[in-house]
Write a protein that holds these residues in place. Sequence first.
Motif, PDB file in Angstrom:
ATOM      1  N   TYR A  33       1.871   4.242   8.648  1.00  0.00           N
ATOM      2  CA  TYR A  33       0.786   3.721   7.832  1.00  0.00           C
ATOM      3  C   TYR A  33      -0.456   3.493   8.684  1.00  0.00           C
ATOM      4  O   TYR A  33      -0.397   3.519   9.919  1.00  0.00           O
ATOM      5  N   VAL A  34      -1.576   3.280   8.032  1.00  0.00           N
ATOM      6  CA  VAL A  34      -2.802   2.908   8.730  1.00  0.00           C
ATOM      7  C   VAL A  34      -3.270   1.579   8.167  1.00  0.00           C
ATOM      8  O   VAL A  34      -3.244   1.357   6.951  1.00  0.00           O
ATOM      9  N   ARG A  42       0.583  -2.115   1.443  1.00  0.00           N
ATOM     10  CA  ARG A  42       1.126  -3.163   2.303  1.00  0.00           C
ATOM     11  C   ARG A  42       0.040  -4.211   2.564  1.00  0.00           C
ATOM     12  O   ARG A  42      -1.131  -3.871   2.724  1.00  0.00           O
ATOM     13  N   ILE A  43       0.429  -5.476   2.638  1.00  0.00           N
ATOM     14  CA  ILE A  43      -0.523  -6.564   2.867  1.00  0.00           C
ATOM     15  C   ILE A  43       0.005  -7.448   3.998  1.00  0.00           C
ATOM     16  O   ILE A  43       1.122  -7.952   3.931  1.00  0.00           O
ATOM     17  N   PRO A  65      -0.029   5.074  -1.483  1.00  0.00           N
ATOM     18  CA  PRO A  65      -0.352   3.664  -1.238  1.00  0.00           C
ATOM     19  C   PRO A  65       0.542   3.003  -0.195  1.00  0.00           C
ATOM     20  O   PRO A  65       0.085   2.105   0.529  1.00  0.00           O
ATOM     21  N   SER A  66       1.801   3.413  -0.099  1.00  0.00           N
ATOM     22  CA  SER A  66       2.719   2.793   0.862  1.00  0.00           C
ATOM     23  C   SER A  66       2.329   3.085   2.306  1.00  0.00           C
ATOM     24  O   SER A  66       2.818   2.424   3.222  1.00  0.00           O
ATOM     25  N   GLU A  99      -2.633  -8.984  -5.545  1.00  0.00           N
ATOM     26  CA  GLU A  99      -1.513  -8.670  -6.432  1.00  0.00           C
ATOM     27  C   GLU A  99      -1.654  -7.270  -7.014  1.00  0.00           C
ATOM     28  O   GLU A  99      -0.672  -6.540  -7.160  1.00  0.00           O
ATOM     29  N   THR A 100      -2.888  -6.871  -7.328  1.00  0.00           N
ATOM     30  CA  THR A 100      -3.128  -5.515  -7.830  1.00  0.00           C
ATOM     31  C   THR A 100      -2.770  -4.477  -6.769  1.00  0.00           C
ATOM     32  O   THR A 100      -2.122  -3.467  -7.058  1.00  0.00           O
ATOM     33  N   LEU A 101      -3.180  -4.722  -5.535  1.00  0.00           N
ATOM     34  CA  LEU A 101      -2.849  -3.805  -4.442  1.00  0.00           C
ATOM     35  C   LEU A 101      -1.337  -3.771  -4.212  1.00  0.00           C
ATOM     36  O   LEU A 101      -0.749  -2.703  -4.000  1.00  0.00           O
ATOM     37  N   HIS A 102      -0.713  -4.942  -4.254  1.00  0.00           N
ATOM     38  CA  HIS A 102       0.724  -5.054  -4.017  1.00  0.00           C
ATOM     39  C   HIS A 102       1.508  -4.272  -5.062  1.00  0.00           C
ATOM     40  O   HIS A 102       2.454  -3.538  -4.732  1.00  0.00           O
TER      41      HIS A 102
END
Length: 230
Positions: A60-61, A122-123, A90-91, A114-117
């Motif tokens: 990931y980046v 990844r957060i 997205p992962s 939450e939208t990104l999750h």
Amino acid sequence: MTRTVGYEALLRWNRPDGTVRAPGAFLGLAEETGMIEEIDWRMYASAIGDLVRLTPSHAYVSVNLSPRHLLAPDFATRFLTLVRDQRAHPSRVCVEVTEGALIDRKDLARAALETLHRAGVRIMLDDFGTGYSALSYLQHFPLHGLKIDRSFATSLESGAETRGGSRPIIRAIVAMAASLELEVVSEGIETEEQRKALWTLGIRQGQGYHFGRPAPLQHWIDLGAQPAAV
């Protein structure tokens, strides 16, 4: 044996005279003037677009989010559109936020994250251990993991630990993260001594000069193309 699981996009200013400025030399002014938003969006597009050239294929980046972004109601939608337009999964994208970015308008910040999750991004909570380190953040925000501040790695050098030391704190962070099913990444690992000490404390992921110094994209592409040692 170490293996690459991800990369972090680091911003640098290449000046016309050939000199290179680190973020500390210009990000403060960029934040004050609002230019940070345009700078960040250019960086996001570049970093996410380059994912297809990086190895391994699951790496990931990570990109850093300014507090300004989390206060924009359309940020998450715009970010996910960018990820889609760059044909990235997205992962394979990670966003890093500091505790300071979560203090103001927690409702907006939580909604964006939450939208990104939900989309699979990844957060990570960055620089954990240097601010409030409020445990409520770990409960109320959708996080994949914590990045503990480089000061913890530095304190593990021989003769550097003060009374009590940071080892009990690191063990506590690792245990807490495990109970919450969060990853733990140590920043600022510069020596093998630090790496070994962190490993014995339960840290399995880290970044720092010990593994590689900041370098242009082509360096990492060339490194990934080299045959593995037997």
